[in-house]
Design a protein around this motif. Structure first.
Motif, PDB file in Angstrom:
ATOM      1  N   MET A 171      50.172   7.050  42.803  1.00 13.27           N
ATOM      2  CA  MET A 171      50.718   8.159  42.383  1.00 13.27           C
ATOM      3  C   MET A 171      52.228   8.198  42.858  1.00 13.27           C
ATOM      4  N   GLY A 172      52.474   7.645  44.345  1.00 10.49           N
ATOM      5  CA  GLY A 172      53.578   7.435  44.850  1.00 10.49           C
ATOM      6  C   GLY A 172      54.533   6.516  44.046  1.00 10.49           C
ATOM      7  N   GLY A 173      53.947   5.418  43.867  1.00  8.90           N
ATOM      8  CA  GLY A 173      54.920   4.590  42.925  1.00  8.90           C
ATOM      9  C   GLY A 173      55.217   5.132  41.598  1.00  8.90           C
ATOM     10  N   VAL A 174      54.415   5.829  40.851  1.00  6.11           N
ATOM     11  CA  VAL A 174      54.831   6.522  39.654  1.00  6.11           C
ATOM     12  C   VAL A 174      55.775   7.767  39.695  1.00  6.11           C
ATOM     13  N   SER A 175      55.406   8.336  41.177  1.00  8.13           N
ATOM     14  CA  SER A 175      56.447   9.502  41.367  1.00  8.13           C
ATOM     15  C   SER A 175      57.756   9.245  41.573  1.00  8.13           C
ATOM     16  N   ILE A 176      57.884   7.926  41.972  1.00  9.70           N
ATOM     17  CA  ILE A 176      59.490   7.498  42.227  1.00  9.70           C
ATOM     18  C   ILE A 176      60.184   7.551  40.944  1.00  9.70           C
ATOM     19  N   LEU A 177      59.596   6.964  40.018  1.00 15.80           N
ATOM     20  CA  LEU A 177      60.319   7.058  38.881  1.00 15.80           C
ATOM     21  C   LEU A 177      60.482   8.496  38.004  1.00 15.80           C
ATOM     22  N   LEU A 178      59.219   8.967  38.181  1.00 16.78           N
ATOM     23  CA  LEU A 178      59.092  10.497  37.588  1.00 16.78           C
ATOM     24  C   LEU A 178      60.260  11.475  37.992  1.00 16.78           C
ATOM     25  N   PHE A 179      60.294  11.594  39.224  1.00 16.63           N
ATOM     26  CA  PHE A 179      61.198  12.522  39.928  1.00 16.63           C
ATOM     27  C   PHE A 179      62.295  12.177  39.905  1.00 16.63           C
ATOM     28  N   GLY A 180      62.863  10.673  39.726  1.00 15.13           N
ATOM     29  CA  GLY A 180      64.023  10.290  39.476  1.00 15.13           C
ATOM     30  C   GLY A 180      64.567  10.625  37.955  1.00 15.13           C
ATOM     31  N   VAL A 181      63.509  10.586  37.159  1.00 11.19           N
ATOM     32  CA  VAL A 181      63.704  10.908  35.550  1.00 11.19           C
ATOM     33  C   VAL A 181      64.073  12.456  35.624  1.00 11.19           C
ATOM     34  N   ILE A 182      63.163  13.298  36.198  1.00 11.95           N
ATOM     35  CA  ILE A 182      63.759  14.593  36.090  1.00 11.95           C
ATOM     36  C   ILE A 182      65.108  14.919  36.431  1.00 11.95           C
ATOM     37  N   ALA A 183      65.194  14.249  37.543  1.00 10.92           N
ATOM     38  CA  ALA A 183      66.826  14.577  38.184  1.00 10.92           C
ATOM     39  C   ALA A 183      67.707  13.991  37.197  1.00 10.92           C
ATOM     40  N   SER A 184      67.626  12.905  36.684  1.00  8.77           N
ATOM     41  CA  SER A 184      68.361  12.262  35.689  1.00  8.77           C
ATOM     42  C   SER A 184      68.448  13.135  34.351  1.00  8.77           C
ATOM     43  N   SER A 185      67.259  13.783  33.816  1.00  6.08           N
ATOM     44  CA  SER A 185      67.440  14.796  32.946  1.00  6.08           C
ATOM     45  C   SER A 185      68.373  15.819  33.008  1.00  6.08           C
TER      46      SER A 185
END
Length: 431
Positions: free
Chosen positions: A342-356
C-alpha cells in the motif's frame, strides 16, 4: 478511446450478460482506490465497499437516475480522518464525516437558490489548486513510512522498501503502457503485482483468510447502536473545510462527465442535485463507519472508453460492491495486503493528488508571477504542509488543510485584483 463502440444511453438496460461484465468493469475501476483509503486510515475496507455501493445507489436516486457516476472513498479526507481518529477514535471521524455531508447539503441549497457562481467566486483555482497540492504532499510522510518501515516495530526494513518499489514500478508501468480499460486500473495491477512480490519475500500471512467464514457482516460503526456520537468543534474544524474543496473538485468532475456523455448535467438534473447526492452518500458512509464518498474519475474514464452510459450498469456495480462487502474471506484477503504494498501505491497516488492541484493552475492558465497569486498559493502551501494550527481553546484546534483552506479563502476575499485568480479560463463559465 474506443470510438467504434456502440453507445448505450443513460436509461438503456444492456442484455444481462453484458450488464454483469460492464458492471464488473466499474467495480474493478473503483476497487483499488476505494479499499486503499480505509486501509490507510484504519477503517474497514469491507465497510468502505458497503458504503460505496449504498452511497452510489443513493446518488442515483437523488439525481433522478440522470447522472451515470460511481462514488468511492475520498482521498481528500485521509489526513482529516487520521487527525479526527487520533482525537476521538474512528467514531469521532464519523461525526466529522456526517458534518461534512451536511455541508454538501447546505451548499446544494445555496446553489439551488443563487446559482453556481455564488459559491465558486470564493473558490478560484488559485485557492483550490494549492489546497489540493497540500492534500497530496501532506500525506507524503505516510506513504514513505508505510513503504520503508516494518509496521510493528516501525524500524527501517530493506525488504519492505524493495516490495514497495516493486509495487510502485508495476503501477507506473501499468499507468504508462496499458491501453483501453486496463489503463484505468493501474492501482489494481500495482496491488496485485506488489502482493505477489510480498508473497515471494514471505510478508503475507494467509491465516486470517483460513480463519474467516465465507459470509460475514461488515464491521459497521452505527451511531447510537455501537457508539454514542459526541460533537466536537475541533473535529468540525478538521473535517468541514475539506468538504468545500471536494465540492470544487466535484464541479470539475461534473463538467468532465458532461463532456464525455454529451449532456449538460450542471443544468439538468442540476449541480445542486449532484452535490446533494455526494452529501447523502457521505452521510450514509458516516452512519456505517466508512470514509466520505466522492465521484470517481476512474469510472468516468470507463464511461469514456466503453461509451456505455447506462445508470443501470452503474447501479449493478454498486450492488456488486455491497455483495462483496459481505464475503468474509474477501475482506480477510484484503487485510493480508502488507503495508509496504500500500505504501508503494500511495507514493504515486499522493503525488498524483498533488500534481492534480498543479494541473488545475495550469489548465486555468493562472499566472503565478502576479503578486496576488504568488502570495495566496505560497501561504496555503506552507501553512498546510508545515502543519500550522490555531489553538482556539484547550481542546479545539484549526489545523493543517482546514486552516490553509480558510486562510486561502480569506486572502482571496481581502486582496485586490480578484479577477487574476481565476485565470484566462474561468473555472466555471457564467450562467
Amino acid at each position: 478511446m474506443a470510438s467504434n463502440t456502440k453507445e448505450v444511453g443513460i436509461r438503456e438496460v444492456p442484455r444481462i450478460d453484458k450488464w454483469i461484465v460492464l458492471s464488473l468493469q466499474h467495480l474493478f475501476a473503483m476497487f483499488g482506490a476505494t479499499i486503499l483509503v480505509p486501509y490507510l486510515v484504519g477503517l474497514s475496507p469491507a465497510v468502505a465497499l458497503l458504503s460505496s455501493g449504498l452511497g452510489t445507489l443513493a446518488y442515483l436516486l437523488v439525481t433522478r437516475g440522470q447522472v451515470p457516476a460511481y462514488l468511492g472513498s475520498s482521498f481528500a479526507f485521509i489526513a482529516p480522518i487520521i487527525a479526527a481518529s487520533t482525537l476521538n477514535g474512528p467514531e469521532g471521524a464519523m461525526v466529522g464525516s456526517f458534518l461534512a455531508g451536511l455541508v454538501y447539503g447546505l451548499i446544494a441549497l445555496v446553489i439551488k437558490a443563487y446559482g453556481v457562481n455564488s459559491i465558486m467566486r470564493f473558490l478560484p483555482p488559485i485557492v483550490v489548486g494549492p489546497v489540493i497540492m497540500v492534500i497530496g504532499l501532506g500525506l507524503a510522510g505516510v506513504a514513505i513510512d508505510m513503504a520503508m518501515n516494518e509496521p510493528v516495530s516501525g524500524e527501517y526494513s530493506t525488504t519492505h522498501f524493495i516490495v514497495a518499489l516493486i509495487t510502485l514500478t508495476i503501477t507506473v508501468l501499468a499507468s504508462m503502457f496499458f491501453k483501453g480499460f486496463f489503463s484505468l486500473v493501474p492501482i489494481m495491477f500495482g496491488i496485485i503485482g506488489g502482493y505477489l512480490s510480498a508473497l515471494f519475500f514471505g510478508l503475507v500471512d494467509f491465516q486470517p483468510v483460513r480463519d474467516a467464514s465465507w459470509f460475514a457482516a461488515p464491521d459497521v460503526l452505527v451511531p447510537f447502536v455501537t457508539y454514542i456520537p459526541a460533537f466536537s468543534w475541533e473535529i468540525a474544524f478538521i473535517m468541514v473545510p475539506i468538504a468545500v474543496v471536494t465540492i470544487a473538485e466535484h464541479i470539475g468532475d461534473q463538467m468532465v462527465l458532461s463532456k464525455v456523455v454529451g449532456k449538460d448535467f450542471i443544468k439538468k438534473p442540476g449541480l445542486h442535485r449532484s452535490i446533494l447526492g455526494d452529501g447523502v452518500a457521505t452521510v450514509i458512509a458516516s452512519f456505517l463507519g466508512g470514509p466520505p464518498n466522492t465521484t470517481y474519475g476512474e469510472n468516468i474514464g470507463v464511461l469514456a472508453i466503453t461509451r456505455v452510459f447506462s445508470v443501470f450498469v452503474i447501479a449493478g456495480a454498486a450492488v456488486l460492491a455491497v455483495a462483496f462487502s459481505f464475503v468474509g474471506k474477501f475482506a480477510a484477503l484484503i487485510s493480508t495486503i502488507p503495508t509496504a504494498v500500500m505504501g508503494g501505491v500511495s507514493i504515486l497516488l499522493f503525488g498524483v493528488i498533488a500534481s492534480s492541484g498543479l494541473r488545475m493552475l495550469i489548465d486555468n492558465e493562472i499566472n503565478i508571477g502576479l503578486k496576488r497569486n504568488l502570495i495566496i498559493s505560497s501561504v496555503i502551501l506552507v501553512i498546510g504542509i508545515g502543519g500550522a494550527f490555531i489553538q482556539v481553546r484547550d481542546n479545539i484546534e484549526i489545523a493543517g488543510m482546514a486552516l490553509a483552506t480558510i486562510i486561502g479563502i480569506i486572502l482571496h476575499i481581502v486582496l485586490p485584483e480578484k479577477e487574476v485568480s481565476y485565470g484566462k479560463k474561468a473555472m466555471f463559465e457564467s450562467e
